[in-house]
Scaffold this motif. Structure first.
Motif, PDB file in Angstrom:
ATOM      1  N   TYR A   1      -5.267   5.960 -37.193  1.00 39.76           N
ATOM      2  CA  TYR A   1      -5.312   6.736 -35.953  1.00 39.76           C
ATOM      3  C   TYR A   1      -5.814   8.127 -36.311  1.00 39.76           C
ATOM      4  CZ  TYR A   1      -0.926   8.889 -37.503  1.00 39.76           C
ATOM      5  OH  TYR A   1       0.040   9.537 -38.220  1.00 39.76           O
ATOM      6  N   VAL A   2      -6.403   8.799 -35.336  1.00 36.79           N
ATOM      7  CA  VAL A   2      -6.945  10.139 -35.552  1.00 36.79           C
ATOM      8  C   VAL A   2      -6.401  11.051 -34.471  1.00 36.79           C
ATOM      9  CG1 VAL A   2      -9.067  11.436 -35.884  1.00 36.79           C
ATOM     10  CG2 VAL A   2      -9.102   8.976 -36.127  1.00 36.79           C
ATOM     11  N   THR A   3      -5.990  12.229 -34.851  1.00 34.57           N
ATOM     12  CA  THR A   3      -5.581  13.196 -33.829  1.00 34.57           C
ATOM     13  C   THR A   3      -6.844  13.758 -33.179  1.00 34.57           C
ATOM     14  OG1 THR A   3      -5.567  14.909 -35.505  1.00 34.57           O
ATOM     15  CG2 THR A   3      -3.489  13.819 -35.038  1.00 34.57           C
ATOM     16  N   PRO A   4      -6.734  14.372 -32.021  1.00 35.93           N
ATOM     17  CA  PRO A   4      -7.949  14.831 -31.337  1.00 35.93           C
ATOM     18  C   PRO A   4      -8.787  15.790 -32.180  1.00 35.93           C
ATOM     19  CG  PRO A   4      -6.090  14.916 -29.854  1.00 35.93           C
ATOM     20  CD  PRO A   4      -5.541  14.538 -31.188  1.00 35.93           C
ATOM     21  N   LEU A   5     -10.093  15.649 -32.041  1.00 36.12           N
ATOM     22  CA  LEU A   5     -11.018  16.445 -32.841  1.00 36.12           C
ATOM     23  C   LEU A   5     -11.369  17.719 -32.098  1.00 36.12           C
ATOM     24  CD1 LEU A   5     -13.354  13.441 -33.532  1.00 36.12           C
ATOM     25  CD2 LEU A   5     -11.786  14.410 -35.156  1.00 36.12           C
ATOM     26  N   HIS A   6     -11.320  18.831 -32.840  1.00 33.09           N
ATOM     27  CA  HIS A   6     -11.587  20.116 -32.205  1.00 33.09           C
ATOM     28  C   HIS A   6     -13.065  20.439 -32.300  1.00 33.09           C
ATOM     29  CE1 HIS A   6     -10.847  24.196 -30.936  1.00 33.09           C
ATOM     30  NE2 HIS A   6     -11.383  24.672 -32.030  1.00 33.09           N
ATOM     31  N   CYS A   7     -13.699  20.774 -31.175  1.00 36.41           N
ATOM     32  CA  CYS A   7     -15.109  21.175 -31.162  1.00 36.41           C
ATOM     33  C   CYS A   7     -16.027  20.124 -31.762  1.00 36.41           C
ATOM     34  CB  CYS A   7     -15.322  22.488 -31.950  1.00 36.41           C
ATOM     35  SG  CYS A   7     -14.589  23.887 -31.121  1.00 36.41           S
ATOM     36  N   PHE A   8     -15.806  18.914 -31.402  1.00 35.02           N
ATOM     37  CA  PHE A   8     -16.722  17.856 -31.826  1.00 35.02           C
ATOM     38  C   PHE A   8     -17.733  17.677 -30.715  1.00 35.02           C
ATOM     39  CE2 PHE A   8     -17.736  14.145 -34.274  1.00 35.02           C
ATOM     40  CZ  PHE A   8     -18.224  13.228 -33.359  1.00 35.02           C
ATOM     41  N   ARG A   9     -19.002  17.826 -31.056  1.00 32.94           N
ATOM     42  CA  ARG A   9     -20.027  17.691 -30.011  1.00 32.94           C
ATOM     43  C   ARG A   9     -20.869  16.476 -30.320  1.00 32.94           C
ATOM     44  NH1 ARG A   9     -17.405  20.775 -28.085  1.00 32.94           N
ATOM     45  NH2 ARG A   9     -17.381  23.028 -28.183  1.00 32.94           N
ATOM     46  N   HIS A  10     -21.087  15.677 -29.309  1.00 33.44           N
ATOM     47  CA  HIS A  10     -21.882  14.467 -29.538  1.00 33.44           C
ATOM     48  C   HIS A  10     -23.349  14.771 -29.764  1.00 33.44           C
ATOM     49  CE1 HIS A  10     -18.361  12.250 -28.020  1.00 33.44           C
ATOM     50  NE2 HIS A  10     -18.846  11.282 -28.756  1.00 33.44           N
TER      51      HIS A  10
ATOM     52  N   LEU B   1      -5.551  11.895 -21.797  1.00 37.40           N
ATOM     53  CA  LEU B   1      -6.860  12.424 -22.154  1.00 37.40           C
ATOM     54  C   LEU B   1      -7.214  13.628 -21.309  1.00 37.40           C
ATOM     55  CD1 LEU B   1      -8.827   9.124 -22.718  1.00 37.40           C
ATOM     56  CD2 LEU B   1      -8.026  10.717 -24.428  1.00 37.40           C
ATOM     57  N   ARG B   2      -6.806  13.599 -20.045  1.00 29.34           N
ATOM     58  CA  ARG B   2      -7.119  14.759 -19.194  1.00 29.34           C
ATOM     59  C   ARG B   2      -6.261  15.954 -19.545  1.00 29.34           C
ATOM     60  NH1 ARG B   2      -6.726  11.441 -14.500  1.00 29.34           N
ATOM     61  NH2 ARG B   2      -8.612  10.217 -14.515  1.00 29.34           N
ATOM     62  N   SER B   3      -5.114  15.698 -20.149  1.00 34.54           N
ATOM     63  CA  SER B   3      -4.226  16.822 -20.427  1.00 34.54           C
ATOM     64  C   SER B   3      -4.611  17.557 -21.696  1.00 34.54           C
ATOM     65  CB  SER B   3      -2.793  16.319 -20.555  1.00 34.54           C
ATOM     66  OG  SER B   3      -2.674  15.561 -21.738  1.00 34.54           O
ATOM     67  N   LEU B   4      -5.582  17.019 -22.454  1.00 38.39           N
ATOM     68  CA  LEU B   4      -5.980  17.710 -23.674  1.00 38.39           C
ATOM     69  C   LEU B   4      -6.731  18.993 -23.313  1.00 38.39           C
ATOM     70  CD1 LEU B   4      -7.410  14.810 -25.825  1.00 38.39           C
ATOM     71  CD2 LEU B   4      -5.296  16.036 -26.220  1.00 38.39           C
ATOM     72  N   PRO B   5      -6.594  20.041 -24.097  1.00 43.32           N
ATOM     73  CA  PRO B   5      -7.366  21.259 -23.838  1.00 43.32           C
ATOM     74  C   PRO B   5      -8.859  20.985 -23.960  1.00 43.32           C
ATOM     75  CG  PRO B   5      -5.621  21.693 -25.395  1.00 43.32           C
ATOM     76  CD  PRO B   5      -5.618  20.221 -25.173  1.00 43.32           C
ATOM     77  N   ALA B   6      -9.651  21.852 -23.340  1.00 40.77           N
ATOM     78  CA  ALA B   6     -11.063  21.546 -23.133  1.00 40.77           C
ATOM     79  C   ALA B   6     -11.849  21.299 -24.403  1.00 40.77           C
ATOM     80  CB  ALA B   6     -11.703  22.682 -22.344  1.00 40.77           C
ATOM     81  N   ASP B   7     -11.482  21.946 -25.497  1.00 41.21           N
ATOM     82  CA  ASP B   7     -12.307  21.829 -26.696  1.00 41.21           C
ATOM     83  C   ASP B   7     -12.107  20.535 -27.461  1.00 41.21           C
ATOM     84  OD1 ASP B   7     -12.096  25.318 -27.631  1.00 41.21           O
ATOM     85  OD2 ASP B   7     -13.622  24.179 -26.534  1.00 41.21           O
ATOM     86  N   PHE B   8     -11.099  19.800 -27.111  1.00 41.33           N
ATOM     87  CA  PHE B   8     -10.755  18.648 -27.934  1.00 41.33           C
ATOM     88  C   PHE B   8     -11.376  17.372 -27.421  1.00 41.33           C
ATOM     89  CE2 PHE B   8      -7.698  20.040 -31.044  1.00 41.33           C
ATOM     90  CZ  PHE B   8      -7.279  21.256 -30.547  1.00 41.33           C
TER      91      PHE B   8
ATOM     92  N   PHE C   1     -12.930  19.458 -38.220  1.00 37.73           N
ATOM     93  CA  PHE C   1     -12.423  19.323 -36.863  1.00 37.73           C
ATOM     94  C   PHE C   1     -10.915  19.406 -36.774  1.00 37.73           C
ATOM     95  CE2 PHE C   1     -16.526  18.310 -35.602  1.00 37.73           C
ATOM     96  CZ  PHE C   1     -17.055  17.346 -36.429  1.00 37.73           C
ATOM     97  N   ASP C   2     -10.254  19.729 -37.878  1.00 38.47           N
ATOM     98  CA  ASP C   2      -8.793  19.836 -37.871  1.00 38.47           C
ATOM     99  C   ASP C   2      -8.156  18.540 -37.370  1.00 38.47           C
ATOM    100  OD1 ASP C   2      -6.246  21.823 -36.291  1.00 38.47           O
ATOM    101  OD2 ASP C   2      -6.413  21.094 -38.342  1.00 38.47           O
ATOM    102  N   ALA C   3      -8.676  17.438 -37.884  1.00 37.45           N
ATOM    103  CA  ALA C   3      -8.141  16.151 -37.452  1.00 37.45           C
ATOM    104  C   ALA C   3      -7.257  15.583 -38.546  1.00 37.45           C
ATOM    105  CB  ALA C   3      -9.290  15.180 -37.184  1.00 37.45           C
ATOM    106  N   ASN C   4      -6.172  14.991 -38.149  1.00 39.71           N
ATOM    107  CA  ASN C   4      -5.313  14.330 -39.115  1.00 39.71           C
ATOM    108  C   ASN C   4      -5.410  12.840 -38.946  1.00 39.71           C
ATOM    109  OD1 ASN C   4      -4.057  16.407 -40.571  1.00 39.71           O
ATOM    110  ND2 ASN C   4      -2.841  16.913 -38.795  1.00 39.71           N
ATOM    111  N   PHE C   5      -5.353  12.156 -40.065  1.00 31.44           N
ATOM    112  CA  PHE C   5      -5.455  10.710 -40.014  1.00 31.44           C
ATOM    113  C   PHE C   5      -4.144  10.092 -40.433  1.00 31.44           C
ATOM    114  CE2 PHE C   5     -10.011   9.960 -39.600  1.00 31.44           C
ATOM    115  CZ  PHE C   5     -10.488  11.240 -39.774  1.00 31.44           C
TER     116      PHE C   5
END
Lengths: 186, 350
Positions: free
Chosen positions: B79-88, B174-181, B207-211
């Motif tokens: 599992y991965v925690t939400p990624l910060h500032c990940f742009r597709h 998913l909607r409750s996550l802050p905008a950057d994530f 991205f400050d993601a934890n696995f």
């Protein structure tokens, strides 16, 4: 169906009896030895069983049971099912402070989370306490034995502060948060 | 959930809407409101009913080549925690950074320039079409190819593959996550462990993601067995194989293969088509497994419930309790991914 009743026999002087019910029959023996070793003030009888109902032949000779402990191994579904079916053989009076659940292997988080939750639901619907026990080390077994002895003293009426089993159970019984209970009732 | 008097409309002060599927946290001690700090956005629970596996020809939504990439290998789940500032849209720059990072880690002490053509070539691609709902982020597929410096141009070999995905994730969460994530909670990897740890540490730094590992517990495996069996009429599952381990002296490993037609009839008798509003309940899954277990007991006098279910496999795929999964058929991939996404979101420490 003959149900196990708590008050149908006369208690003996300075004696308490505890019944340990476990499907796997492994922790029972260690716990029994530990309980008997640690209690010096009064006599403790420990009876072991695999499941209820208890054999009819011994009915007359059996002393009054003060505490009934169900030992559930959280790694095995069978253990939980066997405890559940045994509960049906207890008279409802027993649940006023004379029944307790002891779970082992609660530490294996990912494997046992849901089973622990179902044990807690079962215990809270019957208003009984749930104790967690570490059965692999001698210290763990001793700690569980001490906790069971405390419960036993109260339910056998030997607590010096005249606490009754019913009062103690209202303090120790397992409770679930309303979210989880709601889900269960659905 | 109590409303906290707060001037700022943070997610914690917004009342959590109670729906049919109530939210709670299943952990050991009863939760009190004392430890629900404002950092706790929502709490998730696994749903007790789930839609039946629907066959979906996704080749019209997803490129068949991409699907072929997903099907062939055995994947390890995390599992991965939400990624910060990940742009597709910055995937190519991520690819360059990751390749330099890997090269740098492999040869510690030597400075590596970003963009330098060295031993590893990384490609990040999006796999559009796998995401189901509009709050899901697009799937990202990562491939690492080894390119030895002094070798011919066609000697590239894929050494590591991985993909991040989110399919039908809980929309409120998913909607409750802050905008950057960006939340892509499910991570599949295939390849050497050393490269996996390097990729994970790069993601952690960037991205400050934890696995975390995602072992599949017995209830998830039960669900998979039931869902896959339910697919039998539309797609022949060919076999239903369950592997159990019993802790006895000596340890018993039991492999239980069920004829698909029999398994389907058992499932059909429990989950009758008339009662189906296409929702499968947890009790039906439990009844299905009980049926299989009692049948085994009748013949061999062994209680399977005293053991542990290790793997479930059909021709649609196989799942191992360690978190290894193999997808056999692209038609039911959405249902499988939905189940795994839910489980990953559930396991993720919030």
């Amino acid at each position: 169906m003959a149900l196990l009743t708590p008050f149908s026999k006369v208690p003996e002087v300075n004696t308490a009896t505890v019944l340990l019910i476990e499907n796997e029959e492994e922790l029972q023996v260690k716990l029994a030895n530990s309980i008997v070793q640690h209690e010096k003030d009064f006599n403790v009888n420990v009876r072991l069983a695999k499941k209820l109902p208890l054999p009819v032949e011994n009915k007359e000779a059996r002393p009054r049971l003060d505490l009934i402990v169900f030992i559930i191994n959280l790694l095995s579904e069978r253990s939980f099912q066997s405890a559940e079916t045994s509960l049906a053989h207890l008279h409802s009076d027993c649940f006023l402070g004379k029944v307790c659940f002891l779970v082992t292997n609660a530490r294996c988080g990912s494997l046992t989370q849901e089973r622990l939750l179902s044990v807690r639901r079962l215990a809270s619907s019957h208003q009984c306490p749930v104790l967690c026990s570490e059965h692999r080390t001698a210290d763990g077994v001793q700690a569980s034995a001490m906790r069971l002895l405390t419960l036993l003293k109260v339910s056998a009426g030997m607590s010096p502060l005249s606490t009754t089993a019913l009062f103690l159970s209202s303090l120790t019984r397992c409770s679930l948060s309303s979210d989880l209970e709601e889900d269960f009732l659905q | 959930m109590e409303e906290r008097g707060c001037a700022v409309d943070t997610p914690a002060s917004r009342p959590v809407a109670r729906k049919n599927k109530s939210y709670g946290r299943s952990c050991v001690e009863a939760p009190s409101y004392f430890w629900q700090t404002p950092g706790q956005l929502t709490v998730l629970k696994l749903p007790t009913t789930r839609g039946a596996a629907k066959s979906q020809i996704i080749t019209d939504k997803v490129d068949p080549e991409h699907i072929a990439l997903l099907l062939r290998n055995e994947w390890k789940l995390s599992y991965v925690t939400p990624l910060h500032c990940f742009r597709h849209n910055q995937l190519s720059s991520y690819a360059k950074h990751l390749s330099s990072f890997i090269v740098a880690e492999k040869q510690q002490g030597v400075a590596v320039e970003v963009g330098m053509d060295a031993g590893f070539k990384v490609t990040f691609t999006t796999v559009p079409g796998l995401a189901e709902s509009d709050v899901d982020a697009e799937t990202v597929f990562i491939q690492i190819q080894s390119k030895p410096v002094f070798a011919a141009a066609d000697a590239v070999k894929v050494v590591w593959r991985g993909w991040l995905t989110c399919v039908n994730g809980d929309p409120e969460y998913l909607r409750s996550l802050p905008a950057d994530f960006v939340s892509l909670p499910l991570f599949f990897t295939n390849g050497p462990e050393s490269l996996t740890t390097l990729v994970k540490s790069w993601f952690g730094r960037t991205f400050d993601a934890n696995f975390g590992s995602l072992p599949l517990n017995s209830s998830t495996l039960n669900w998979l067995a039931a869902l896959w069996t339910g697919c039998h009429p539309t797609c022949n599952i060919r076999y239903l194989k369950l592997a159990w381990r019993l802790q006895s002296q000596p340890v018993l490993d039991i492999s239980y293969t069920v004829n698909p037609q029999d398994a389907w009839e058992l499932w059909n008798s429990i989950h009758t088509p008339e009662s189906a509003d296409d929702q499968i309940g947890e009790k039906e899954v439990q009844a299905f497994m009980n049926g299989l277990e009692t049948h085994f007991f009748r013949h061999f006098k062994i209680h399977l419930s005293a053991g542990r279910l290790l793997t479930v496999s059909t021709s649609l795929g196989s799942a191992h309790h360690d978190g290894k999964i193999k997808i056999g058929n692209s038609e039911y991939i959405t249902t499988l991914l939905t189940l795994l996404t839910e489980y990953a979101l559930f396991k993720m420490p919030t």
